[in-house]
Design an enzyme around this catalytic site. Structure first.
Site, short mmCIF file in Angstrom:
data_model
loop_
_atom_site.label_atom_id
_atom_site.label_comp_id
_atom_site.label_asym_id
_atom_site.label_seq_id
_atom_site.Cartn_x
_atom_site.Cartn_y
_atom_site.Cartn_z
N ALA A 106 0.45 4.20 0.47
CA ALA A 106 0.15 5.20 1.49
C ALA A 106 0.70 4.83 2.86
CB ALA A 106 -1.36 5.40 1.58
N CYS A 107 1.24 3.61 3.00
CA CYS A 107 1.73 3.11 4.28
C CYS A 107 3.25 3.27 4.37
CB CYS A 107 1.36 1.64 4.43
SG CYS A 107 2.10 0.82 5.86
N GLY A 108 3.71 3.96 5.40
CA GLY A 108 5.14 4.18 5.59
C GLY A 108 5.93 2.90 5.76
N ASN B 55 0.88 -1.16 0.00
CA ASN B 55 0.00 0.00 0.00
C ASN B 55 0.92 1.21 0.00
OD1 ASN B 55 -1.63 2.18 0.58
ND2 ASN B 55 -2.81 1.14 2.15
N ARG C 185 6.24 1.24 2.40
CA ARG C 185 7.22 1.94 1.56
C ARG C 185 8.64 1.61 2.00
NH1 ARG C 185 3.69 6.27 2.47
NH2 ARG C 185 5.22 7.26 3.82
#
Length: 114
Positions: A10-12, A8, A15
């Protein structure tokens, strides 16, 4: 080595896990954005089994309505069914390589299967 990450953007943590994979020499990364390409129930069962988790342990409560819908106390089959309909209920990221599957929270756990 091939590595598949259910990601995802949007997920740190997701990433950071992806960055570790991309920075590791010899790793071919396949990115599956699971919010766009939802999981199949059989794949979820396999990922959870291979990671040594239950569906309940992989259930994302924060930022979802899963708890309000009673999923925290639901059966494994009910949780997996909900996850296939709403992939946001799956916490992330999961990574699979020939060495196994890890739920990469924290992200450094991915190194165990590289």
């Amino acid at each position: 080595m091939k590595a598949v990450i259910w990601h995802n953007p949007a997920c740190g943590t997701s990433r950071k896990t992806l960055a570790i994979l991309e920075e590791t020499p010899g790793v071919e990364v396949e990115v599956v954005e699971y919010l766009k390409t939802p999981y199949a129930a059989d794949k979820l069962r396999q990922l959870f089994r291979d990671a040594g988790l239950t569906a309940r342990e992989a259930l994302r409560l924060r930022g979802t309505d899963a708890e309000g819908r009673g999923l925290a106390d639901a059966s494994e089959d009910a949780i997996i069914a909900a996850m296939t309909h709403n992939p946001a209920y799956v916490d992330r990221p999961f990574v699979e390589t020939e060495k196994g599957v890890r739920y990469c929270r924290p992200q450094d756990l991915v190194r165990e299967i590289l």
